[in-house]
Design an enzyme around this catalytic site. Structure first.
Site, PDB file in Angstrom:
ATOM      1  N   SER A 133       0.780  -0.830   0.457  1.00 14.42           N
ATOM      2  CA  SER A 133       0.647  -0.288  -0.394  1.00 14.42           C
ATOM      3  C   SER A 133       0.379   1.166   0.364  1.00 14.42           C
ATOM      4  CB  SER A 133      -0.649   0.205   1.387  1.00 14.42           C
ATOM      5  OG  SER A 133      -1.884   1.235   1.470  1.00 14.42           O
ATOM      6  N   TYR A 140      -3.258  -0.567  10.208  1.00 16.76           N
ATOM      7  CA  TYR A 140      -2.847  -1.122   8.277  1.00 16.76           C
ATOM      8  C   TYR A 140      -1.492  -0.930   8.009  1.00 16.76           C
ATOM      9  CZ  TYR A 140      -3.812  -1.345   3.478  1.00 16.76           C
ATOM     10  OH  TYR A 140      -4.096  -1.537   2.484  1.00 16.76           O
ATOM     11  N   LYS A 183       1.422  -3.647   6.729  1.00 15.57           N
ATOM     12  CA  LYS A 183       1.790  -3.432   4.844  1.00 15.57           C
ATOM     13  C   LYS A 183       3.174  -2.920   5.250  1.00 15.57           C
ATOM     14  CE  LYS A 183      -2.500  -3.852   3.013  1.00 15.57           C
ATOM     15  NZ  LYS A 183      -2.030  -5.263   1.983  1.00 15.57           N
TER      16      LYS A 183
END
Length: 238
Positions: free
Chosen positions: A140, A153, A157
């Protein structure tokens, strides 16, 4: 992976968003897709729309045994994948790190990192045996930079980036592992963070028309690279 031969593509997280768009596009280009998702209704719908040889299973990638059983079924029916795409991921609800519930944090780890580990564990040995294939792990923008209220998150990632580079160093010359930032796309995940502003970004179907050929072009030359998929903030450019 050059050429026009029919390829076997394995994709996780195919119920919606980028996963579903990739299924549609890969099949439209003549390739065989095996996909999984946690949603039984989505799996049933895909199985109805796309019959054999395509295969869709209800699988939670956080569950190692479930992934093992699914991988055995796919490999027995289709052989080892030419392209293994780890797309399935969750994002935490916007919150400062100390306000994220432990269960939510742990679930992100189980899916976003554990899910990739499980698919590698159960598909890569068959790819090694055939001496062919590419593993693509989706990272990401937030796997290379950070932002407030999405700490869990971002952490997962960032971990995908490191895990993929380590895998790339372990693979023999015939295989490759590549990490790809798919870009900023109007998906349910983006809407959970951006709200209505997400509509300003490309739709999954538009994204897939450009990015699926890019994914098909990846090979040993790209082993260990951290790439960004070709995309545009303006849908008319795609």
């Amino acid at each position: 992976m050059a050429g026009n031969e029919r390829k076997v593509i394995v994709i996780t997280g195919v119920s919606r968003g980028l996963g579903r768009a990739m299924v549609d596009r890969f099949i439209a280009l003549g390739h065989t897709v095996a996909g999984c998702a946690r949603s039984a209704s989505a799996v049933e719908e895909l199985s109805t729309i796309y019959g054999p040889p395509h295969m869709f299973g209800k699988v939670d990638v956080a569950n190692d045994q479930a992934v093992a059983e699914w991988a055995r079924e796919v490999i027995a029916a289709l052989g080892p994948p030419d392209l293994l795409i780890n797309n399935a991921a969750l994002i935490n609800r916007n919150a400062r790190l100390w306000e994220v519930p432990p269960g939510e944090f742990e679930q992100l780890l189980r899916v976003n990192i554990g899910g990739i580990y499980h698919t590698i564990r159960h598909f890569v040995p068959a790819m090694l045996g055939r001496k062919r294939g590419v593993v693509v792990n989706f990272s990401s923008y937030w796997g290379r930079s950070a932002a407030a209220e999405v700490g869990p998150y971002c952490a997962t990632k960032f971990a995908v980036e490191g895990l993929t580079q380590s895998l790339a160093a372990e693979l023999p010359p015939d295989l490759a592992a590549v990490v790809v930032n798919p870009g900023i796309i109007d998906t349910a995940m983006l809407r959970s963070c951006f709200g209505p502003e997400a509509a300003n970004y490309p739709k999954p179907g538009d994204w897939a028309r450009r990015v699926v050929p890019f994914l098909l072009s990846l090979d040993r030359r790209h082993n260990g690279q951290s790439l960004t998929a070709p995309w545009s903030e303006r849908p008319e450019d795609i």
